[in-house]
Design an enzyme around this catalytic site. Structure first.
Site, short mmCIF file in Angstrom:
data_model
loop_
_atom_site.label_atom_id
_atom_site.label_comp_id
_atom_site.label_asym_id
_atom_site.label_seq_id
_atom_site.Cartn_x
_atom_site.Cartn_y
_atom_site.Cartn_z
N ARG A 171 46.58 40.90 49.57
CA ARG A 171 47.25 39.98 49.06
C ARG A 171 47.25 40.21 48.53
NH1 ARG A 171 47.16 33.87 52.03
NH2 ARG A 171 47.33 34.36 53.94
N ASP B 87 48.31 38.96 43.62
CA ASP B 87 48.42 38.16 43.18
C ASP B 87 50.22 38.50 41.84
OD1 ASP B 87 46.75 37.01 43.58
OD2 ASP B 87 45.96 37.46 41.68
N ARG C 183 41.47 42.92 37.91
CA ARG C 183 41.33 42.66 36.52
C ARG C 183 40.74 41.80 35.94
NH1 ARG C 183 46.20 37.80 38.50
NH2 ARG C 183 46.13 37.95 36.09
#
Length: 286
Positions: free
Chosen positions: A62, A64, A213
Site C-alpha cells: 500500500r 501513501d 521516507r
C-alpha cells in the site's frame, strides 16, 4: 486466508502503475476520497458489468498519498465464468475506463499459491532528489524533491551501509498497533546521475509505515553536513523516533518493482510472510 481461492474462482494478477499526485493513497477510503484501489475496482466492476459486486484487490504494498508506482502488483479473485468471458478484452476495456493517471499493463492467471502481498520476497523503491541551486526541473517537479543544500553522495552511501540487514526499524517507522517493525533492508544506495538528480534505491523484504521516507530524511541530513555518517545507525540502535529524522515529502518516492520467488515456492513464501517476526534473542514464537 487470502491465498485460498474459492471454488469456481480464478486468481488474476495485475501489473500496474500510477502517478500518485492526485490520489489519497492506494487503499479505498470512506468519504469518497480518490484512491488507486477505488478507481481500479470501480472500473473492473463497470467493464465486467458486475454493478452490484465489487471484486476486492489485494496489493503488494500500500502506498501513501502522493507516492507513485511504476511496478505495483495486485491480485483479484474473479468467478471462473466471468474471467473466461472477459479475459481477452479486459485489459483494453480497463484502459478505456480508467483515468489517465493509472494504468493496468498486464492481466494474467496467477500460479497456485500466489498472493500479491504475502508471496513477495522484496519491494524496490526509488527516491529522487535534486540539490540544484535553481530547484527541480518543472517537468519533473511531481517526482523529484528539491533539497536546497548541496549533497555529499559519498557520505550518504557511507551512512546507508550502517543500516543494511535485519533490524528493528522502530526508529524509522510510524508504529501500528500489533504490527512488527522488524525488516530486512537488502539494499540502500545512492547515485547521482548525469542530470544531477540523486536517486536512492531502497529494497527490503517489506517496509513499515513511513520507513523509506524516514530513511531518506536521515540520509539527507548526513548529505548536507548536518549530521555525521554514523548518526543514522545510532538512531536505529536507539530504537525510538528521533525528532531530527524528518519524513520527507511523498512525491519523490516511486515503487519500482516487486520480486517473487519461483512458482513452486510461492505458497511457502506466503505462509512464511504471515509469521510475526522477532529478532534473535528477543523471545516470542510467531
Amino acid at each position: 486466508m487470502s491465498d485460498e481461492v474459492r471454488p469456481g474462482h480464478v486468481r488474476v494478477r495485475l501489473d500496474l502503475s500510477y502517478d500518485g499526485t492526485d490520489f489519497s493513497g492506494w487503499a479505498r477510503q470512506a468519504g469518497g476520497r480518490r484512491t488507486v484501489q477505488g478507481e481500479i475496482e470501480d472500473a473492473l466492476r463497470t467493464v465486467t458489468r458486475s454493478r452490484e459486486t465489487t471484486y476486492e484487490l489485494t496489493v503488494a504494498g500500500r502506498t501513501d498519498a502522493g507516492v507513485h508506482a511504476r511496478g505495483q502488483v495486485a491480485h483479484v479473485d474473479l468467478p471462473g465464468e466471468l474471467w473466461a468471458e472477459h479475459r481477452e478484452k479486459l485489459l483494453k476495456r480497463l484502459a478505456g475506463r480508467l483515468p489517465k493517471d493509472v494504468r493496468v499493463w498486464a492481466l494474467t492467471e496467477a500460479p497456485a499459491g500466489f498472493d500479491a502481498r504475502f508471496s513477495a520476497v522484496w519491494r524496490r523503491y526509488a527516491y529522487r532528489v535534486t540539490d540544484a541551486p535553481g530547484g527541480a526541473d518543472p517537468l519533473l517537479r511531481g517526482h523529484v524533491l528539491w533539497h536546497d543544500w548541496p549533497l555529499d553522495v559519498d557520505a550518504m552511501n557511507e551512512a546507508a551501509r550502517g543500516l543494511l540487514g535485519e533490524h528493528d526499524f522502530a526508529a524509522y517507522c510510524k508504529r501500528r498497533e500489533g504490527a512488527t517493525t522488524i525488516r530486512t533492508l537488502q539494499e540502500l544506495s545512492l547515485r547521482r546521475g548525469e542530470d544531477g538528480i540523486v536517486t536512492a534505491t531502497v529494497r527490503a523484504d517489506a517496509f513499515c509505515h513511513n520507513m523509506v521516507r524516514s530513511l531518506i530524511g536521515a540520509l539527507l541530513f548526513v548529505g548536507d553536513g548536518h549530521r555525521t555518517p554514523d548518526w543514522p545507525a545510532k538512531v536505529l540502535a536507539a530504537g525510538v523516533r528521533d525528532s531530527a529524522v524528518h519524513v520527507v515529502r511523498p512525491h519523490g518516492l516511486t515503487l519500482e518493482e516487486v520480486g517473487y520467488p519461483p512458482d513452486h515456492l510461492l505458497a511457502a513464501r506466503n505462509r512464511e510472510s504471515r509469521n510475526r517476526r522477532t529478532l534473535p534473542g528477543t523471545g516470542g514464537c510467531c
